[in-house]
Design an enzyme around this catalytic site. Structure first.
Site, short mmCIF file in Angstrom:
data_model
loop_
_atom_site.label_atom_id
_atom_site.label_comp_id
_atom_site.label_asym_id
_atom_site.label_seq_id
_atom_site.Cartn_x
_atom_site.Cartn_y
_atom_site.Cartn_z
CG ASP A 17 -4.37 11.03 28.59
OD1 ASP A 17 -5.11 11.97 28.23
OD2 ASP A 17 -4.03 10.86 29.78
CG ASP A 67 -3.30 16.73 31.13
OD1 ASP A 67 -2.28 17.44 31.05
OD2 ASP A 67 -4.40 17.05 30.66
#
Length: 229
Positions: A7, A9
């Site tokens: 991922d 953010d």
């Protein structure tokens, strides 16, 4: 060789690039600053609470791309990258990507944030494989619509499965690193789910399922890969 999925953010970055882009647009006066910032903050709170309507958010987030020609958008994006994103890049995140690469794994960034924002961020990490929400682009301009399935929650699994088929890859031996409860559908698919600086809901799930939890916010606390799986 296995996949190392990341991922972006609040995992590899010490912040949220989608929200930062909204603030950047508001600060530059490219949108109605007060109204846009208020909506941007509200959508981000919904994301954190696990209640985000991704299509409502994308109608909001992609609309500014329709207002300006591509060359101006690209110039602003370069400024955004230097001013807002470079300071958020976590050195421990870079090291983790490189550890997987050195181990022979294929790093992949998979993110709900649309690719206009995230493509150059993936380049900062030297990651060629980016799976992101795709804004529709027709005749040299963004339309404000989404092309295909948004790369969010179950949509991340859908988009990854399509990518695996095209790339001839599998999830055997795979890792996925994420901070968010919204990524539980994909965390449940991989061989080695890892919670990174997790939100409270993901932290509780990781504890209950004995998933490893690690931080990338403090380099001296980065766990070696043999402790992450």
């Amino acid at each position: 060789m296995a996949l190392a999925l990341f991922d972006l953010d609040n995992t590899l970055l010490a912040g949220d690039s989608d929200h930062e882009w909204g603030d950047f647009l508001a600060d530059r006066g490219l949108v109605d600053a007060e109204a846009y910032r208020r909506a941007n903050d509200a959508f981000y709170a919904q994301y954190q609470a696990g209640t985000l309507d991704i299509f409502a958010f994308l109608r909001f987030a992609l609309e500014p791309l329709t207002r300006y020609p591509l060359d101006r958008l690209l110039a602003w994006r370069a400024e955004f990258l230097a001013e807002r994103i470079q300071p958020l890049v976590l050195p421990a995140g870079r090291r983790l990507v490189e550890e997987h690469r050195a181990a022979g794994d294929t790093p992949v960034i998979i993110t709900a944030t649309h690719s206009f924002v995230t493509a150059p961020i993936a380049e900062l990490f030297g990651v060629d494989a980016l799976i992101a929400t795709e804004p529709e682009f027709v005749d040299g301009r963004y339309t404000g619509e989404v092309a295909g399935t948004p790369c969010f929650r179950e949509g991340k699994v859908t988009r990854l499965q399509a990518w695996l088929s095209d790339a001839g890859e599998t999830l055997a031996g795979s890792h996925f690193y994420s901070d968010s409860r919204n990524d539980l559908p994909l965390l449940e698919q991989v061989t080695h789910p890892v919670a990174v600086d997790p939100d409270p809901a993901l932290a509780e799930t990781a504890r209950s399922r004995n998933w490893p939890v690690q931080t990338l916010r403090a380099g001296d606390r980065l766990r070696p890969l043999d402790e992450a799986g």
